[in-house]
Design an enzyme around this catalytic site. Structure first.
Site, PDB file in Angstrom:
ATOM      1  N   LYS A 178       0.782  -1.300  -0.108  1.00  0.00           N
ATOM      2  CA  LYS A 178      -0.022  -0.030   0.015  1.00  0.00           C
ATOM      3  C   LYS A 178       0.846   1.322   0.059  1.00  0.00           C
ATOM      4  CE  LYS A 178      -4.172  -1.930   2.424  1.00  0.00           C
ATOM      5  NZ  LYS A 178      -5.333  -1.627   3.216  1.00  0.00           N
ATOM      6  N   ASP A 196     -10.251   2.838   2.446  1.00  0.00           N
ATOM      7  CA  ASP A 196     -10.756   2.290   3.409  1.00  0.00           C
ATOM      8  C   ASP A 196     -11.539   2.994   4.519  1.00  0.00           C
ATOM      9  OD1 ASP A 196      -9.319  -0.280   3.043  1.00  0.00           O
ATOM     10  OD2 ASP A 196      -7.215   0.572   3.906  1.00  0.00           O
TER      11      ASP A 196
END
Ligand code: ATR
Length: 286
Positions: free
Chosen positions: A75, A111
């Site tokens: 990420k 997220d």
């Protein structure tokens, strides 16, 4: 002359290492079928060593993808290698969703959106809490802190076993965030309307801690971002003490929505059938 990339059905990916346990293919393939969208979604393993060349092939089109998801451990690297990270990814220093637009690789992080959308669905008004307590200061807590702050909760207390990690996040995310060591939990939980576990406590049947939720505000909500097991020890304790709870599976499902829409051009809905597909995959009882 038409570019073959424009005429081919869009292909998206999820990449990470390891990747075989990712549930993203189940989610996106469910939506492709449900909406009869011509497209594909593949799990692509990439080690840390392989990842930069995977991104290079994505950028030059040779990979044949319109974009995809990125998971652990890529990420942060995905954020760094993208041409155009948005403000959310920039602040987190991490991206989970990539897409090509006008030849440039865009990166975002969904997220926090997934976290908030799940609570909007399960417990409207969750964001009216005056005070929120976030347990944990690891990678997973960052998007949660960002989302809770961006929804306007005025006082956010991040409590962590290692105080220095909580402090680092308080410094990063601004004046609404206060850092504490574990001993402060009872004090900061007093009167709070929202409690979020972002630690791995209780994950896969591991260690947990005893929590007294009775000091929280009436009608407070307790949630967890861990979804294996679906009812974590934190959620179980809260339920037994009479508090409303929301499990973490919805965050996983909702974080997938913006990516699907970008790659395939159709905004999908999170429904009960999708949820039960994942519950079955986890192997737990709904
Ligand atoms: P992730 O990226 O999934 O959040 P992480 O960065 O390893 O994973 O963070 C895990 C979180 O769980 C951290 O907040 C960690 O606390 P530390 O920062 O002190 O390590 C927390 N955690 C894990 N096991 C714990 C335990 N037994 N007691 C308290 N906190 C724990």
């Amino acid at each position: 002359m038409a570019d073959s990339r424009e005429t081919r059905a869009p292909a998206a990916f999820v990449t990470g290492w390891p990747i075989k346990h990712s549930r993203s293919p189940i989610i996106h393939r469910y939506w492709l079928e449900q909406y009869a969208v011509a497209g594909s979604y593949a799990a692509v393993p990439a080690t840390e060593e392989d990842f930069p060349s995977f991104i290079a092939s994505l950028k030059d089109g040779s990979g044949g993808y319109v974009g995809g998801n990125v998971t652990i451990p890529h990420k942060e690297t995905a954020f760094r290698l993208a041409d155009r990270p948005d403000a959310l990814a920039e602040e987190l220093g991490a991206a989970n969703t990539l897409f090509l637009q006008n030849g440039e690789l865009h990166a975002t992080n969904t997220d926090g959106y997934g976290f908030a959308a799940n609570l909007d669905e399960r417990h409207a008004d969750w964001d009216k809490a005056d005070r929120a307590v976030i347990l944990g200061a690891g990678g997973a807590s960052r998007a949660v802190i960002q989302a809770v702050r961006d929804r306007g909760v005025g006082e956010i207390h991040v409590v962590n076993r290692t105080f220095s990690r909580a402090k680092e996040l308080a410094d990063r995310f601004g004046a609404a965030i206060h850092a504490h060591a574990m001993a402060a939990l009872p004090e900061v939980m007093t009167g709070a309307g929202l409690f979020i576990n972002t630690t791995s406590l209780g994950m896969d049947g591991g260690d947990t801690i005893d929590l007294d939720f009775s000091v929280m505000a009436r009608g407070a909500l307790v949630t967890d971002i861990v979804y294996v097991p679906l009812e974590t020890p934190v959620l179980k304790q809260a339920r037994m003490q009479g508090y409303a709870t929301a499990d973490g599976l919805g965050m996983l499902l909702h974080q997938a929505v913006p990516g699907f829409e970008k790659w395939f051009g159709h905004r999908p809905a999170v429904d009960e059938r999708l949820r039960s597909l994942i519950v079955d995959d986890i192997g737990s009882v709904p």
